[in-house]
Enzyme design. Structure first.
Site, PDB file in Angstrom:
ATOM      1  N   TYR A 140       3.660 -56.409  -5.244  1.00  0.00           N
ATOM      2  CA  TYR A 140       4.286 -55.750  -6.388  1.00  0.00           C
ATOM      3  C   TYR A 140       5.550 -56.295  -7.288  1.00  0.00           C
ATOM      4  CZ  TYR A 140       1.331 -51.391  -5.687  1.00  0.00           C
ATOM      5  OH  TYR A 140       0.191 -50.635  -5.822  1.00  0.00           O
ATOM      6  N   LYS A 190      -3.513 -58.320   7.300  1.00  0.00           N
ATOM      7  CA  LYS A 190      -4.503 -59.507   7.116  1.00  0.00           C
ATOM      8  C   LYS A 190      -4.083 -60.963   7.594  1.00  0.00           C
ATOM      9  CE  LYS A 190      -8.471 -60.547   5.239  1.00  0.00           C
ATOM     10  NZ  LYS A 190      -9.882 -60.044   5.895  1.00  0.00           N
ATOM     11  N   ASP A 222      -9.375 -54.859   6.610  1.00  0.00           N
ATOM     12  CA  ASP A 222     -10.842 -54.521   6.145  1.00  0.00           C
ATOM     13  C   ASP A 222     -11.461 -53.622   7.099  1.00  0.00           C
ATOM     14  OD1 ASP A 222     -10.533 -56.585   7.797  1.00  0.00           O
ATOM     15  OD2 ASP A 222     -11.944 -58.058   6.819  1.00  0.00           O
ATOM     16  N   ASP A 246      -1.273 -48.669  -0.751  1.00  0.00           N
ATOM     17  CA  ASP A 246      -1.559 -48.001  -2.014  1.00  0.00           C
ATOM     18  C   ASP A 246      -3.025 -47.830  -1.850  1.00  0.00           C
ATOM     19  OD1 ASP A 246      -1.570 -47.277  -4.663  1.00  0.00           O
ATOM     20  OD2 ASP A 246      -2.457 -49.364  -5.297  1.00  0.00           O
ATOM     21  N   ASP A 250      -5.119 -43.665  -1.035  1.00  0.00           N
ATOM     22  CA  ASP A 250      -6.316 -43.139  -1.596  1.00  0.00           C
ATOM     23  C   ASP A 250      -7.475 -42.735  -0.829  1.00  0.00           C
ATOM     24  OD1 ASP A 250      -4.523 -43.174  -3.854  1.00  0.00           O
ATOM     25  OD2 ASP A 250      -6.034 -43.519  -5.023  1.00  0.00           O
TER      26      ASP A 250
HETATM   27  C1  IPM Z   1       1.023 -45.025  -6.147  1.00  0.00           C
HETATM   28  C2  IPM Z   1       0.382 -45.485  -7.764  1.00  0.00           C
HETATM   29  C3  IPM Z   1       1.415 -46.740  -7.924  1.00  0.00           C
HETATM   30  C4  IPM Z   1       1.449 -47.611  -6.925  1.00  0.00           C
HETATM   31  C5  IPM Z   1       1.450 -47.075  -9.467  1.00  0.00           C
HETATM   32  C6  IPM Z   1       1.202 -46.066 -10.489  1.00  0.00           C
HETATM   33  C7  IPM Z   1       2.445 -48.179  -9.849  1.00  0.00           C
HETATM   34  O1  IPM Z   1      -0.901 -46.362  -7.540  1.00  0.00           O
HETATM   35  O2  IPM Z   1       1.818 -44.447  -6.321  1.00  0.00           O
HETATM   36  O3  IPM Z   1      -0.193 -44.915  -5.362  1.00  0.00           O
HETATM   37  O4  IPM Z   1       0.575 -48.568  -7.094  1.00  0.00           O
HETATM   38  O5  IPM Z   1       2.394 -47.676  -6.431  1.00  0.00           O
HETATM   39 MN    MN Z   2      -1.765 -45.542  -5.776  1.00  0.00          MN
END
Ligand code: IPM
Ligand code: MN
Ligand code: NAD
Length: 361
Positions: A140, A190, A222, A246, A250
Site C-alpha cells: 500500500y 506467501k 491461498d 484486506d 472481507d
Molecule cells: C479497508 C478498505 C481500504 C483498504 C481502502 C478503502 C483503502 O478496503 O479498510 O478494508 O484497502 O485498506
Molecule cells: Mn477492504
C-alpha cells in the site's frame, strides 16, 4: 471529557455513522462518560469541499482526539482520479499519519445469524476469530510506485516492502491478543514466492520465542483463503500483512453473515484509536436507508474497550446488538438470496439498538 472526531465520509458512511454516534452517546452517558464531538469531511466529501481527500486541519483534529469514528470513503464519482487524489488516499494518509499500524478485525458468529450466512450453520457454530492486519506498510505504501511509458508501452508498478521492526511490532500485537483468547496464532504469508513473506516467517518465529504459551502455525495465503470457508473454527488470531489482511477480512466477514456486521479498530503507539466498519461506502445502496449500521455500532463497542477504558459499555453495546438480532430484526444484507423475510432500515436498526441499550440500564 474525551474528544471524538467523526469522519462520516461517502456513500452509506454518513448513514451508519449517524446511528453509531447515537449509540456512542447513549452508552457513554450510561457509564458516566462525557464525550465532545467534532465532525469533518474525508474522502470524496473532502475532495468536494476542500479539493483534497483529507486536509492537514483534519489530520490535526484527529491527532487532538482520543478516538476517531469513520464511516467509509470512495464512490464512482471519483473512480477516474489517479491513486494519489482518490478518496481512499485520505483514509490511507490518516492511518499512516496517526501511526495506526495494527488493524484488529474480529469476526465471530452471532447465534441469531447462524442461518444468515451462505456457509452452513454446522461449519459456523462457535467461530470466533481475529484478523490482525498490518496497516501502515507493505504494498500500500512501498516506493517506487507509479505509471510510466517504457519503450512505448504503458507500465505500472508497486513495491511490497517491510522491515523487521514493522513485522515484529505487528507480530507482538497478534501474540498479545492471542493471550487474551485461545492462544493460537496463524501467520498468513506467501513465502513460497515472496522474499517479504520469508522475512515475515523469520521475524514472526523470533517474536514467537517470547510467547512459548501461544501456538504458532504458518499458513500460505491461498490455502488460508480456502480454509476460511472450509473450516473457519480452526482460526483464533490471523496475523498478516496489509494486502492479505484486506482481502481475508472481507472473506471472514461472511462467517458473520454479512460485511455489514464486521467492525474494526486501528491502533498504534500514539494512543489514538481509529474505529471503522470493514465495509466500504456501498454506493449501490447509499441514500436509501437500507444499510446495516451494526458494523459501525460494533466498532463503537471496540472504541469503548480500546480507547475509552469502558469495557462495561462495550459489553452493553454488544449485548444490545445481540438482543435485537435475537428478536429477529434484520436489515436487507442479512437475508440470504431469495429469502423474503421483512426487513428494517438503517435508522430503525439504530432505534432498536438504542431501545435495547436503554432497557439494559
Ligand atoms: C479497508 C478498505 C481500504 C483498504 C481502502 C478503502 C483503502 O478496503 O479498510 O478494508 O484497502 O485498506
Ligand atoms: Mn477492504
Ligand atoms: P463495499 O464494501 O462498499 O460493498 C460491497 C457490497 O456489500 C455491496 O453490495 C454493498 O451494498 C454491501 N454492503 C457493504 N456494506 C454494507 C452495509 N453496511 N449494509 C448493507 N450492505 C453493505 O465494497 P465495494 O462496493 O467494492 O466498494 C465501494 C467503494 O467503497 C469503493 O470506492 C471502495 O474503494 C470503497 N471502500 C472503502 C472502504 C473504507 O472506507 N474503509 C472499505 C472498502 C471499500
Amino acid at each position: 471529557m474525551d474528544r471524538i472526531l467523526l469522519l462520516p465520509g461517502d456513500g452509506i458512511g454518513p448513514e451508519v455513522v449517524a446511528e453509531a454516534r447515537r449509540v456512542l452517546e447513549a452508552a457513554a452517558a450510561q457509564s458516566g462518560r462525557s464525550l465532545a464531538f467534532e465532525e469533518r469531511p474525508i474522502g470524496g466529501a473532502s475532495i468536494e469541499a476542500c479539493g483534497e481527500p483529507i486536509t492537514s486541519e483534519v489530520l490535526e483534529r484527529a491527532r487532538a482526539s482520543r478516538a476517531v469514528l469513520l464511516g467509509a470513503v470512495g464512490g464512482p464519482s471519483w473512480d477516474h482520479l489517479p491513486p494519489d487524489r482518490r478518496p481512499e488516499k485520505g483514509l490511507l494518509r490518516l492511518r499512516k499519519d496517526l501511526g495506526l499500524y495494527a488493524n484488529l478485525r474480529p469476526a465471530s458468529v452471532f447465534p441469531a445469524l447462524l442461518g444468515a450466512s451462505t456457509l452452513r450453520p454446522e461449519v459456523l457454530e462457535g467461530v470466533d476469530l481475529l484478523v490482525v492486519r498490518e496497516l501502515t506498510g507493505g504494498i500500500y505504501f512501498g516506493e517506487p510506485r507509479g505509471t510510466a511509458l517504457v519503450d512505448g508501452r504503458r507500465e505500472a508498478r508497486n513495491t511490497m516492502v517491510y522491515d523487521e521492526v514493522e513485522i515484529a511490532r505487528i507480530a507482538r500485537v497478534a501474540f498479545e491478543s492471542a493471550r487474551g483468547r485461545r492462544r493460537h496464532v496463524t501467520h498468513v504469508h506467501k513465502a513460497n514466492v515472496l522474499e517479504v513473506s520469508q522475512l515475515f516467517v523469520t521475524v514472526v518465529d523470533e517474536v514467537a520465542r517470547g510467547y512459548p504459551d501461544v501456538e504458532l502455525v504458518h499458513q500460505l495465503v491461498d490455502s488460508c483463503a480456502m480454509l476460511l470457508v472450509r473450516d473457519p473454527r480452526r482460526f483464533d488470531v490471523i496475523l498478516t500483512s496489509n494486502l492479505f489482511g484486506d482481502i481475508l477480512s472481507d472473506e471472514a466477514a461472511m462467517v458473520t453473515g454479512s460485511l455489514g456486521m464486521l467492525p474494526s479498530a486501528s491502533l498504534g503507539e500514539g494512543g489514538i484509536g481509529l474505529y471503522e466498519p470493514v465495509h466500504g461506502s456501498a454506493p449501490d445502496i447509499a441514500g436509501k436507508d437500507v444499510a446495516n449500521p451494526l458494523a459501525t455500532i460494533l466498532s463503537v463497542a471496540m472504541m469503548f474497550e480500546h480507547s475509552l477504558d469502558a469495557p462495561e459499555a462495550a459489553v452493553a453495546v454488544r449485548g444490545a446488538v445481540d438482543a435485537v438480532l435475537a428478536d429477529g430484526h434484520r436489515t436487507e444484507d442479512l437475508l440470504l438470496p431469495g429469502e423474503t423475510t421483512e426487513t428494517i432500515g438503517c435508522r430503525a436498526m439504530g432505534d432498536l439498538v438504542l431501545e435495547r441499550l436503554g432497557r439494559a440500564r
